[in-house]
Design an enzyme around this catalytic site. Structure first.
Site, PDB file in Angstrom:
ATOM      1  N   GLN A   1     -17.662  37.078  47.623  1.00  0.00           N
ATOM      2  CA  GLN A   1     -19.041  37.235  48.121  1.00  0.00           C
ATOM      3  C   GLN A   1     -19.774  35.907  48.241  1.00  0.00           C
ATOM      4  O   GLN A   1     -20.852  35.845  48.822  1.00  0.00           O
ATOM      5  CB  GLN A   1     -19.839  38.159  47.195  1.00  0.00           C
TER       6      GLN A   1
ATOM      7  N   GLY B   1     -22.864  42.975  39.335  1.00  0.00           N
ATOM      8  CA  GLY B   1     -21.548  42.368  39.497  1.00  0.00           C
ATOM      9  C   GLY B   1     -21.532  41.484  40.726  1.00  0.00           C
ATOM     10  O   GLY B   1     -22.314  41.689  41.661  1.00  0.00           O
TER      11      GLY B   1
ATOM     12  N   CYS C   1     -24.733  46.982  47.310  1.00  0.00           N
ATOM     13  CA  CYS C   1     -23.912  45.780  47.270  1.00  0.00           C
ATOM     14  C   CYS C   1     -24.775  44.610  47.726  1.00  0.00           C
ATOM     15  O   CYS C   1     -25.493  44.730  48.720  1.00  0.00           O
ATOM     16  CB  CYS C   1     -22.703  45.943  48.186  1.00  0.00           C
ATOM     17  N   LEU C   2     -24.712  43.500  46.994  1.00  0.00           N
ATOM     18  CA  LEU C   2     -25.538  42.343  47.347  1.00  0.00           C
ATOM     19  C   LEU C   2     -25.226  41.838  48.751  1.00  0.00           C
ATOM     20  O   LEU C   2     -26.082  41.246  49.402  1.00  0.00           O
ATOM     21  CB  LEU C   2     -25.326  41.210  46.331  1.00  0.00           C
TER      22      LEU C   2
ATOM     23  N   HIS D   1     -13.798  44.352  46.342  1.00  0.00           N
ATOM     24  CA  HIS D   1     -14.177  43.102  47.007  1.00  0.00           C
ATOM     25  C   HIS D   1     -12.993  42.142  47.075  1.00  0.00           C
ATOM     26  O   HIS D   1     -12.797  41.464  48.087  1.00  0.00           O
ATOM     27  CB  HIS D   1     -15.315  42.408  46.247  1.00  0.00           C
TER      28      HIS D   1
ATOM     29  N   HIS E   1     -15.699  48.560  42.003  1.00  0.00           N
ATOM     30  CA  HIS E   1     -16.413  48.007  43.156  1.00  0.00           C
ATOM     31  C   HIS E   1     -15.999  46.543  43.391  1.00  0.00           C
ATOM     32  O   HIS E   1     -15.692  46.145  44.514  1.00  0.00           O
ATOM     33  CB  HIS E   1     -17.927  48.123  42.904  1.00  0.00           C
ATOM     34  N   GLU E   2     -15.961  45.764  42.304  1.00  0.00           N
ATOM     35  CA  GLU E   2     -15.631  44.338  42.444  1.00  0.00           C
ATOM     36  C   GLU E   2     -14.154  44.139  42.775  1.00  0.00           C
ATOM     37  O   GLU E   2     -13.801  43.235  43.532  1.00  0.00           O
ATOM     38  CB  GLU E   2     -16.007  43.556  41.170  1.00  0.00           C
TER      39      GLU E   2
HETATM   40 CO    CO Z   1     -20.505  44.470  46.261  1.00  0.00          CO
END
Ligand code: CO
Length: 177
Positions: free
Chosen positions: A51, A46, A89-90, A135, A131-132
């Site tokens: 991000q 995701g 997480c990226l 963000h 999770h997203e």
């Molecule tokens: Co993340």
């Protein structure tokens, strides 16, 4: 070549509260495509617009069910039954945090054409959605840590360099900038 820049903690874009998307024309589809390209290139499941420094309420997910675009998402229902799983997480390379989340969620969102959909999700997709959505409120997985561990992890993170990941598309990405 136009690139999206993945923002790594502690970049301030990660703490932005995303604004709703009102325009479904222009670069929106191209931007979503670039986000998906980046997600696949970095082997994520995701990626939220915040991000990549775009303060708009949208994210892309592919947790094994194919690519789904979520624009202006709202979680309508969360199952009482929760489970805990280590998440990465990226934007926080090398960090994993055990996060307790609802196993099922009912979500209302719009697709890339502005059409509304309402769907129930479970398993990894449900987890990724939560999770997203975090963000889009400027919340990160490290915020689930207790204060001491949060401090320890956060203190070690600023040494991470900004990562620049180019995608293969050459499309202008100006949405929300
Ligand atoms: Co993340």
């Amino acid at each position: 070549m136009e690139v999206l820049e993945l923002r790594i903690y502690p970049n301030s874009c990660l703490r932005v509260r995303a604004k709703s998307v009102d325009e479904f024309q222009g670069d929106l589809k191209d931007t979503l495509q670039l986000m998906a390209d980046m997600m696949y290139a970095t082997k994520g499941i995701g990626l939220a617009a915040t991000q990549v420094g775009i303060g708009l309420s949208m994210f892309v997910i592919d947790a094994g069910e194919g690519l789904i675009n979520f624009i202006n998402p709202a979680i309508l229902e969360r199952s009482k039954k929760k489970s805990k799983m280590e998440e990465g997480c990226l934007s926080l390379p090398g960090v994993t945090v055990g996060v307790k989340r609802s196993e099922k969620v009912k979500v209302k969102a719009q697709n890339e054409n502005g059409d509304f959909f309402e769907r129930e999700f479970s398993g990894l997709t449900a987890r990724a959605i939560q999770h997203e959505c975090d963000h889009l409120c400027g919340r990160l997985i490290i915020d689930y840590l207790n204060p001491v561990r949060h401090f320890m992890v956060a203190a070690n993170l600023p040494t991470l360099k900004q990562k620049r990941i180019s995608t293969t598309c050459e499309v202008a990405c100006s949405v929300g900038k």
